[in-house]
Scaffold this motif. Structure first.
Motif, PDB file in Angstrom:
ATOM      1  N   SER A 167       0.835  -1.201   0.000  1.00  0.00           N
ATOM      2  CA  SER A 167       0.000   0.000   0.000  1.00  0.00           C
ATOM      3  C   SER A 167       0.864   1.243   0.000  1.00  0.00           C
ATOM      4  N   ASN A 222       0.678   5.132   1.635  1.00  0.00           N
ATOM      5  CA  ASN A 222       0.006   5.789   2.749  1.00  0.00           C
ATOM      6  C   ASN A 222       0.666   7.136   3.015  1.00  0.00           C
ATOM      7  N   ARG A 232      -4.690  10.795   8.210  1.00  0.00           N
ATOM      8  CA  ARG A 232      -3.991   9.731   7.498  1.00  0.00           C
ATOM      9  C   ARG A 232      -4.733   9.440   6.192  1.00  0.00           C
ATOM     10  N   THR A 257      -4.675   6.676   2.605  1.00  0.00           N
ATOM     11  CA  THR A 257      -4.197   5.405   2.094  1.00  0.00           C
ATOM     12  C   THR A 257      -4.867   5.104   0.755  1.00  0.00           C
ATOM     13  N   ASN A 310      -6.620  -1.135   4.575  1.00  0.00           N
ATOM     14  CA  ASN A 310      -6.155  -0.224   5.621  1.00  0.00           C
ATOM     15  C   ASN A 310      -7.282   0.683   6.102  1.00  0.00           C
ATOM     16  N   TYR A 334      -8.164   6.151   8.615  1.00  0.00           N
ATOM     17  CA  TYR A 334      -7.633   6.522   7.309  1.00  0.00           C
ATOM     18  C   TYR A 334      -8.714   7.085   6.407  1.00  0.00           C
TER      19      TYR A 334
END
Length: 237
Positions: free
Chosen positions: A65, A67, A87, A89, A94, A106
């Protein structure tokens, strides 16, 4: 899940020096800005991961991934780390597991990540197409000219102290807490040709003159773990 393990393919640290009084307005108690030469340090950590899985699970089943975490270097009576207001992603896994199976909420966003030798280009946009962050940079052997950090060693020690991350979670009275552990700690300077951050360039939060680009660094090819920790009690708005 208490521990996630895998490989950091790369971890870009895009850094800004920020008026600490303004940083304080976006921090929940008990966090305070960690200062360098009178400046607070904010930025974005863009990390590309591979072979991610719960510790004890074979690497062959691990996931990949891209991020990113908006970060503000902070201190409080119990120690130091970073506050993470957001955050992002490109992994639905996630996004789903964050705040449910492992600390950290996220946003699902679009990542365009290109790397060729020493060159790295990253553009992150949200689901409405608004650019969140970008960087065009090259790994260099030069040190930290123009930065508040007097040397690469000083910058490395500063960011090593930010291995604990606190972020808003589902409990309004506590911050989600995770620890980053790496088998090695190797940072390299980046020569940054261009950069942008919709958060740290938001003049409603940080008026003109209160934020300046400071530096870029990168970490590459590191075995690591994210370790869940007990939440930190806070006065969160």
């Amino acid at each position: 899940m208490d521990v996630m393990t895998g490989v950091i393919d790369h971890r870009i640290l895009l850094n800004y020096r920020v008026d600490p009084d303004l940083l304080q307005t976006v921090l929940p108690e008990p966090l305070k800005p960690k200062l360098v030469d009178g400046w607070g340090i904010g930025g974005i950590c863009q990390v590309s991961l591979s072979r991610m899985r719960p510790r004890g699970i074979p690497a062959i089943v691990g996931s990949k991934s891209h991020n990113a975490a908006h970060r503000i270097a902070v201190i409080h009576e119990g120690g130091e780390g970073v506050y993470v207001p957001r955050r992002d992603t490109d992994s639905r896994l996630n996004q789903f597991s964050g705040g449910r199976l492992f600390p950290g909420l996220y946003q699902y966003s679009d990542f365009k990540v290109k790397s060729a030798g020493p060159d790295y280009k990253v553009v992150i946009t949200d689901r409405e197409g608004v650019r969140i962050m970008s960087i065009d940079a090259t790994v260099t052997e030069n040190d930290t000219a123009g930065s508040v950090f007097p040397s690469l060693a000083a910058a490395s020690a500063f960011f090593l102290g930010g291995n604990i991350g606190w972020s808003p979670g589902s409990d309004p009275a506590a911050l989600d807490t995770i620890e980053l552990w790496t088998r090695e700690w190797r940072m390299e300077p980046l020569a940054v040709a261009s950069e942008s951050s919709s958060y740290f360039r938001n003049q409603d939060l940080f008026p003109s003159g209160s934020v300046e680009f400071d530096s870029g660094f990168i970490m590459r090819d590191l075995e690591h773990e994210w370790r869940a920790q007990e939440g930190l009690a806070c006065v969160c708005s």
